[in-house]
Scaffold this motif. Structure first.
Motif, PDB file in Angstrom:
ATOM      1  N   ARG A   1       4.218   4.796   1.488  1.00 31.16           N
ATOM      2  CA  ARG A   1       2.973   4.621   0.730  1.00 31.16           C
ATOM      3  C   ARG A   1       1.762   4.757   1.633  1.00 31.16           C
ATOM      4  N   LEU A   2       1.823   4.143   2.809  1.00 30.95           N
ATOM      5  CA  LEU A   2       0.706   4.210   3.752  1.00 30.95           C
ATOM      6  C   LEU A   2       0.511   5.630   4.274  1.00 30.95           C
ATOM      7  N   ALA A   3       1.622   6.340   4.471  1.00 31.89           N
ATOM      8  CA  ALA A   3       1.527   7.723   4.938  1.00 31.89           C
ATOM      9  C   ALA A   3       0.862   8.607   3.880  1.00 31.89           C
ATOM     10  N   ARG A   4       1.228   8.397   2.609  1.00 29.63           N
ATOM     11  CA  ARG A   4       0.599   9.162   1.529  1.00 29.63           C
ATOM     12  C   ARG A   4      -0.886   8.839   1.428  1.00 29.63           C
ATOM     13  N   LYS A   5      -1.215   7.561   1.596  1.00 31.48           N
ATOM     14  CA  LYS A   5      -2.612   7.138   1.527  1.00 31.48           C
ATOM     15  C   LYS A   5      -3.429   7.754   2.654  1.00 31.48           C
ATOM     16  N   ALA A   6      -2.844   7.769   3.854  1.00 26.07           N
ATOM     17  CA  ALA A   6      -3.537   8.360   4.997  1.00 26.07           C
ATOM     18  C   ALA A   6      -3.706   9.865   4.815  1.00 26.07           C
ATOM     19  N   SER A   7      -2.664  10.521   4.278  1.00 22.83           N
ATOM     20  CA  SER A   7      -2.735  11.961   4.039  1.00 22.83           C
ATOM     21  C   SER A   7      -3.805  12.296   3.015  1.00 22.83           C
ATOM     22  N   PHE A   8      -3.883  11.479   1.960  1.00 26.32           N
ATOM     23  CA  PHE A   8      -4.899  11.689   0.929  1.00 26.32           C
ATOM     24  C   PHE A   8      -6.302  11.507   1.504  1.00 26.32           C
ATOM     25  N   ALA A   9      -6.484  10.466   2.326  1.00 31.03           N
ATOM     26  CA  ALA A   9      -7.789  10.209   2.932  1.00 31.03           C
ATOM     27  C   ALA A   9      -8.187  11.335   3.869  1.00 31.03           C
ATOM     28  N   GLN A  10      -7.196  11.853   4.616  1.00 28.44           N
ATOM     29  CA  GLN A  10      -7.475  12.946   5.538  1.00 28.44           C
ATOM     30  C   GLN A  10      -7.866  14.210   4.784  1.00 28.44           C
ATOM     31  N   ALA A  11      -7.140  14.483   3.695  1.00 30.58           N
ATOM     32  CA  ALA A  11      -7.453  15.663   2.892  1.00 30.58           C
ATOM     33  C   ALA A  11      -8.831  15.542   2.257  1.00 30.58           C
ATOM     34  N   LYS A  12      -9.167  14.336   1.800  1.00 33.32           N
ATOM     35  CA  LYS A  12     -10.471  14.102   1.185  1.00 33.32           C
ATOM     36  C   LYS A  12     -11.597  14.280   2.193  1.00 33.32           C
ATOM     37  N   ALA A  13     -11.363  13.786   3.430  1.00 40.45           N
ATOM     38  CA  ALA A  13     -12.373  13.928   4.478  1.00 40.45           C
ATOM     39  C   ALA A  13     -12.553  15.383   4.870  1.00 40.45           C
ATOM     40  N   LEU A  14     -11.434  16.117   4.939  1.00 39.32           N
ATOM     41  CA  LEU A  14     -11.493  17.534   5.297  1.00 39.32           C
ATOM     42  C   LEU A  14     -12.227  18.326   4.236  1.00 39.32           C
ATOM     43  N   LYS A  15     -11.964  17.999   2.971  1.00 37.40           N
ATOM     44  CA  LYS A  15     -12.636  18.663   1.862  1.00 37.40           C
ATOM     45  C   LYS A  15     -14.136  18.403   1.907  1.00 37.40           C
ATOM     46  N   GLY A  16     -14.498  17.141   2.233  1.00 45.00           N
ATOM     47  CA  GLY A  16     -15.911  16.801   2.325  1.00 45.00           C
ATOM     48  C   GLY A  16     -16.610  17.535   3.450  1.00 45.00           C
ATOM     49  N   SER A  17     -15.917  17.689   4.590  1.00 46.29           N
ATOM     50  CA  SER A  17     -16.538  18.379   5.724  1.00 46.29           C
ATOM     51  C   SER A  17     -16.717  19.866   5.422  1.00 46.29           C
TER      52      SER A  17
ATOM     53  N   LYS B   1      14.364  -4.066   4.433  1.00 43.35           N
ATOM     54  CA  LYS B   1      14.401  -2.755   5.076  1.00 43.35           C
ATOM     55  C   LYS B   1      13.961  -1.668   4.101  1.00 43.35           C
ATOM     56  N   LEU B   2      14.425  -1.758   2.863  1.00 48.02           N
ATOM     57  CA  LEU B   2      14.021  -0.795   1.846  1.00 48.02           C
ATOM     58  C   LEU B   2      12.529  -0.915   1.543  1.00 48.02           C
ATOM     59  N   GLY B   3      12.042  -2.165   1.475  1.00 49.71           N
ATOM     60  CA  GLY B   3      10.631  -2.380   1.187  1.00 49.71           C
ATOM     61  C   GLY B   3       9.733  -1.857   2.286  1.00 49.71           C
ATOM     62  N   GLU B   4      10.119  -2.079   3.534  1.00 45.13           N
ATOM     63  CA  GLU B   4       9.331  -1.580   4.665  1.00 45.13           C
ATOM     64  C   GLU B   4       9.296  -0.063   4.683  1.00 45.13           C
ATOM     65  N   LYS B   5      10.420   0.558   4.344  1.00 46.72           N
ATOM     66  CA  LYS B   5      10.464   2.019   4.298  1.00 46.72           C
ATOM     67  C   LYS B   5       9.547   2.558   3.209  1.00 46.72           C
TER      68      LYS B   5
END
Length: 315
Positions: A292-308, A283-287
């Motif tokens: 981690r995945l949320a941070r990765k998605a946020s970083f990718a979104q910010a990078k894409a927005l910066k590129g646009s 349960k701790l590992g899944e959380k």
């Protein structure tokens, strides 16, 4: 530090398992009785698509019998799952898997509908040893290291019972930190993927709280309750003669000795996890992985927005 190990051949094994499963009646997953939760492959769970599953807790002679029974009860309560514990060196208990598979798939059997069983599991869990025991000969290679079997093998246990043996396979990302340490301690992970001292310290922490008598009996230590993991590793090194120049303890050698004693059963019958413990770790590992995945998605979104924005400025 999180421990990860997924060599290239394991990716190919994953693909081979997915293809073979199309014609399989029962899936056997071999688990290490000392760490059933950590040695269960979550990747396999997504691949079998509801096929009947037999969990074999191997190396039961090395595991705490009370813990093994708790894990058997845990698995046998699940729908479409049966679980048995085996000592791979004994012929009669090993044959029990044939009966268990027939109970899971009673519609299969006979020359016109032979039983087709896939056996899989993590590296060094004892698959090859079990197959050799069943056949009464050295049909499959065995070794006390991860990744010995590299190719699929078909073994005819009877005229109407075919067992397909696959190479040991882990999964791309181990999200339960304690599982990484337990897998390393058991020998399921390649030696270059972890630090012996780090794994030994984690192992000592668990032994100190769950099996203090094992440490006292094996290493003749005193007052282990008030010593840190590092102090215990030092004391073990002195007792076992793992010394270097100036009488200093060689901690790497001390760690190797401790891990070897656990793997061979010199410390006694020890299990590194109980069902409730592992479910809590999971349960701790899944959380943590979701974060981690949320941070990765946020970083990718910010990078894409910066590129646009850069693109619109240039235009």
């Amino acid at each position: 530090m999180a421990i990860q190990w997924f060599p290239g051949h394991m990716h190919l094994t994953r693909q081979a398992i997915a293809e073979r499963l199309k014609s399989i009646d029962v899936v056997i997953e071999m688990l290490d009785a000392r760490l059933p939760g950590s040695s269960a492959n979550p990747m396999l769970h997504t691949l079998i698509h509801g096929k009947p599953a037999l969990k074999i807790l191997s190396k039961q002679d090395l595991a705490d019998p009370l813990c093994t029974q708790a894990w058997l009860d845990h698995y046998n309560r699940q729908d479409g799952v049966s679980a048995i514990a085996l000592d791979n060196s004994q012929m009669q208990p090993a044959k029990a898997l044939i009966t268990a598979c027939q109970q899971l798939a009673p519609h299969r059997g006979g020359m016109d509908k032979p039983m087709r069983v896939l056996i899989c599991g993590i590296p060094n869990v004892g698959k090859s040893t079990l197959i050799n025991t069943l056949k009464g000969q050295r049909k499959a290679r065995t070794g006390d290291e991860a990744g010995v079997t590299r190719l699929e093998q078909r073994v005819a246990l009877t005229d109407d019972f075919y067992l397909y043996d696959t190479p040991g396979v882990l999964w791309p990302r181990i999200i339960v930190q304690q599982s990484g340490f337990n897998l390393a301690a058991s020998g399921a992970i390649g030696v270059k993927a972890f630090d012996d001292e780090e794994v030994a310290l984690e192992l000592l922490g668990y032994l100190q709280s769950h099996y203090p008598s094992a440490l006292l009996g094996r290493y003749r230590l005193e007052d282990i309750a008030n010593q840190s993991d590092e102090q215990l590793l030092q004391a073990i090194g002195r007792q076992r003669g793992a010394l270097q120049g100036g009488g200093r303890v060689n901690l790497t050698r001390s760690a190797e000795l401790l891990i070897h004693d656990f793997r061979t059963g010199a410390l006694g019958r020890i299990s590194l996890e109980r069902p409730d413990e592992f479910l809590h770790w999971l349960k701790l590992g899944e959380k943590a992985d979701a974060q981690r995945l949320a941070r990765k998605a946020s970083f990718a979104q910010a990078k894409a927005l910066k590129g646009s924005r850069r693109g619109s400025t240039r235009s």
